[in-house]
Design a protein around this motif. Structure first.
Motif, PDB file in Angstrom:
ATOM      1  N   ALA A   1      29.063  25.858  39.996  1.00  0.00           N
ATOM      2  CA  ALA A   1      28.273  27.067  40.248  1.00  0.00           C
ATOM      3  C   ALA A   1      28.786  27.808  41.481  1.00  0.00           C
ATOM      4  CB  ALA A   1      26.802  26.700  40.426  1.00  0.00           C
ATOM      5  N   ALA A   2      29.146  27.073  42.531  1.00  0.00           N
ATOM      6  CA  ALA A   2      29.653  27.707  43.749  1.00  0.00           C
ATOM      7  C   ALA A   2      30.993  28.387  43.483  1.00  0.00           C
ATOM      8  CB  ALA A   2      29.785  26.667  44.856  1.00  0.00           C
ATOM      9  N   ILE A   3      31.874  27.745  42.727  1.00  0.00           N
ATOM     10  CA  ILE A   3      33.172  28.335  42.407  1.00  0.00           C
ATOM     11  C   ILE A   3      32.986  29.584  41.553  1.00  0.00           C
ATOM     12  CG2 ILE A   3      35.307  27.965  41.104  1.00  0.00           C
ATOM     13  CD1 ILE A   3      35.177  25.040  42.122  1.00  0.00           C
ATOM     14  N   LYS A   4      32.042  29.521  40.614  1.00  0.00           N
ATOM     15  CA  LYS A   4      31.763  30.682  39.765  1.00  0.00           C
ATOM     16  C   LYS A   4      31.307  31.860  40.617  1.00  0.00           C
ATOM     17  CE  LYS A   4      28.524  32.303  36.259  1.00  0.00           C
ATOM     18  NZ  LYS A   4      27.742  33.216  37.086  1.00  0.00           N
ATOM     19  N   SER A   5      30.401  31.620  41.549  1.00  0.00           N
ATOM     20  CA  SER A   5      29.904  32.729  42.369  1.00  0.00           C
ATOM     21  C   SER A   5      30.995  33.257  43.299  1.00  0.00           C
ATOM     22  CB  SER A   5      28.667  32.302  43.160  1.00  0.00           C
ATOM     23  OG  SER A   5      28.996  31.343  44.129  1.00  0.00           O
ATOM     24  N   LEU A   6      31.857  32.380  43.809  1.00  0.00           N
ATOM     25  CA  LEU A   6      32.972  32.839  44.643  1.00  0.00           C
ATOM     26  C   LEU A   6      33.947  33.694  43.837  1.00  0.00           C
ATOM     27  CD1 LEU A   6      33.749  29.678  46.795  1.00  0.00           C
ATOM     28  CD2 LEU A   6      32.781  31.849  47.574  1.00  0.00           C
TER      29      LEU A   6
ATOM     30  N   ASP B   1      32.378  37.091  43.317  1.00  0.00           N
ATOM     31  CA  ASP B   1      32.422  37.864  44.552  1.00  0.00           C
ATOM     32  C   ASP B   1      33.831  38.380  44.826  1.00  0.00           C
ATOM     33  OD1 ASP B   1      29.732  37.542  44.989  1.00  0.00           O
ATOM     34  OD2 ASP B   1      29.978  35.847  46.350  1.00  0.00           O
ATOM     35  N   ALA B   2      34.840  37.562  44.582  1.00  0.00           N
ATOM     36  CA  ALA B   2      36.222  37.996  44.789  1.00  0.00           C
ATOM     37  C   ALA B   2      36.564  39.161  43.864  1.00  0.00           C
ATOM     38  CB  ALA B   2      37.171  36.821  44.558  1.00  0.00           C
ATOM     39  N   TYR B   3      36.089  39.091  42.646  1.00  0.00           N
ATOM     40  CA  TYR B   3      36.334  40.181  41.695  1.00  0.00           C
ATOM     41  C   TYR B   3      35.749  41.490  42.209  1.00  0.00           C
ATOM     42  CZ  TYR B   3      35.724  43.135  37.615  1.00  0.00           C
ATOM     43  OH  TYR B   3      35.722  44.197  36.761  1.00  0.00           O
TER      44      TYR B   3
ATOM     45  N   GLU C   1      32.048  47.224  47.666  1.00  0.00           N
ATOM     46  CA  GLU C   1      31.774  46.504  48.899  1.00  0.00           C
ATOM     47  C   GLU C   1      30.376  46.771  49.466  1.00  0.00           C
ATOM     48  OE1 GLU C   1      34.890  47.276  51.656  1.00  0.00           O
ATOM     49  OE2 GLU C   1      36.449  46.781  50.209  1.00  0.00           O
ATOM     50  N   GLU C   2      29.656  47.697  48.878  1.00  0.00           N
ATOM     51  CA  GLU C   2      28.371  48.064  49.470  1.00  0.00           C
ATOM     52  C   GLU C   2      27.342  46.943  49.468  1.00  0.00           C
ATOM     53  OE1 GLU C   2      28.524  49.534  45.253  1.00  0.00           O
ATOM     54  OE2 GLU C   2      29.738  49.959  47.000  1.00  0.00           O
ATOM     55  N   ASP C   3      27.416  46.063  48.505  1.00  0.00           N
ATOM     56  CA  ASP C   3      26.414  45.002  48.472  1.00  0.00           C
ATOM     57  C   ASP C   3      27.031  43.617  48.367  1.00  0.00           C
ATOM     58  OD1 ASP C   3      25.276  45.023  45.011  1.00  0.00           O
ATOM     59  OD2 ASP C   3      27.265  45.273  45.859  1.00  0.00           O
ATOM     60  N   VAL C   4      28.180  43.435  48.989  1.00  0.00           N
ATOM     61  CA  VAL C   4      28.841  42.134  48.945  1.00  0.00           C
ATOM     62  C   VAL C   4      27.980  41.078  49.635  1.00  0.00           C
ATOM     63  CG1 VAL C   4      30.832  40.822  49.790  1.00  0.00           C
ATOM     64  CG2 VAL C   4      31.163  43.046  48.710  1.00  0.00           C
ATOM     65  N   HIS C   5      27.367  41.453  50.739  1.00  0.00           N
ATOM     66  CA  HIS C   5      26.527  40.485  51.451  1.00  0.00           C
ATOM     67  C   HIS C   5      25.386  40.007  50.548  1.00  0.00           C
ATOM     68  CE1 HIS C   5      24.413  38.404  54.602  1.00  0.00           C
ATOM     69  NE2 HIS C   5      23.328  39.121  54.354  1.00  0.00           N
ATOM     70  N   GLY C   6      24.762  40.926  49.852  1.00  0.00           N
ATOM     71  CA  GLY C   6      23.680  40.540  48.944  1.00  0.00           C
ATOM     72  C   GLY C   6      24.183  39.665  47.808  1.00  0.00           C
ATOM     73  N   ARG C   7      25.353  39.952  47.283  1.00  0.00           N
ATOM     74  CA  ARG C   7      25.925  39.144  46.217  1.00  0.00           C
ATOM     75  C   ARG C   7      26.268  37.740  46.712  1.00  0.00           C
ATOM     76  NH1 ARG C   7      27.108  41.900  41.628  1.00  0.00           N
ATOM     77  NH2 ARG C   7      27.245  44.139  41.791  1.00  0.00           N
TER      78      ARG C   7
END
Length: 143
Positions: A40-45, A48-50, A57-63
């Motif tokens: 799950a962590a790798i999937k979310s990373l 986010d990289a995509y 970039e406007e909501d990267v922190h939220g993602r």
């Protein structure tokens, strides 16, 4: 006429980590928690990289925060399911597909009951949990 061929094999790397807590149920639960949580962590990373590469970039922190929360939730559900399945195996004294079905149903019911009070929804989530767990076990046997 020149020709070429390829001979070789591909294999995926395997990493086995064993954590011995002294309790078989806890060992299986921790193992499932770590494996599914890592996926799950790798999937979310990767997601986010995509989005970073695509310029969103406007909501990267939220993602990133959402990805972390989802990874923790996946680990919690996985640990609960693995513990339930192992518990069913110990109670029933046999290892078969019914343990996955009952473990998935109990996990679905517990998570549903913790998040809402609608009895029909709890029953539906229990049925879905049992069906998903049983299907994943059968698919695992096919692969």
């Amino acid at each position: 006429m020149p020709s070429s061929s390829f001979a070789g094999s591909f294999s995926t790397p395997k990493l086995n980590v064993a954590i011995d807590t002294g309790n078989p149920l806890l060992n299986v639960t921790v193992d499932g928690f770590l494996k599914i949580g890592t996926v799950a962590a790798i999937k979310s990373l990767a997601e986010d990289a995509y989005y970073i590469i695509k310029g969103v970039e406007e909501d990267v922190h939220g993602r990133c925060l959402l990805g972390f929360v989802c990874a923790v939730l996946h680990r919690t559900v996985a640990g609960l399911y693995v513990g339930m399945e192992y518990g069913m195996e110990r109670v029933r004294g046999t290892r078969d597909w019914k343990n996955a079905m009952l473990g998935g149903a109990l996990t679905g019911a517990l998570i549903s009951a913790a998040t809402n009070k609608d009895k029909d929804k709890i029953v539906i989530d229990a049925i879905a949990g049992g069906a998903i767990a049983t299907a994943s076990l059968f698919i695992n046997y096919l692969i």
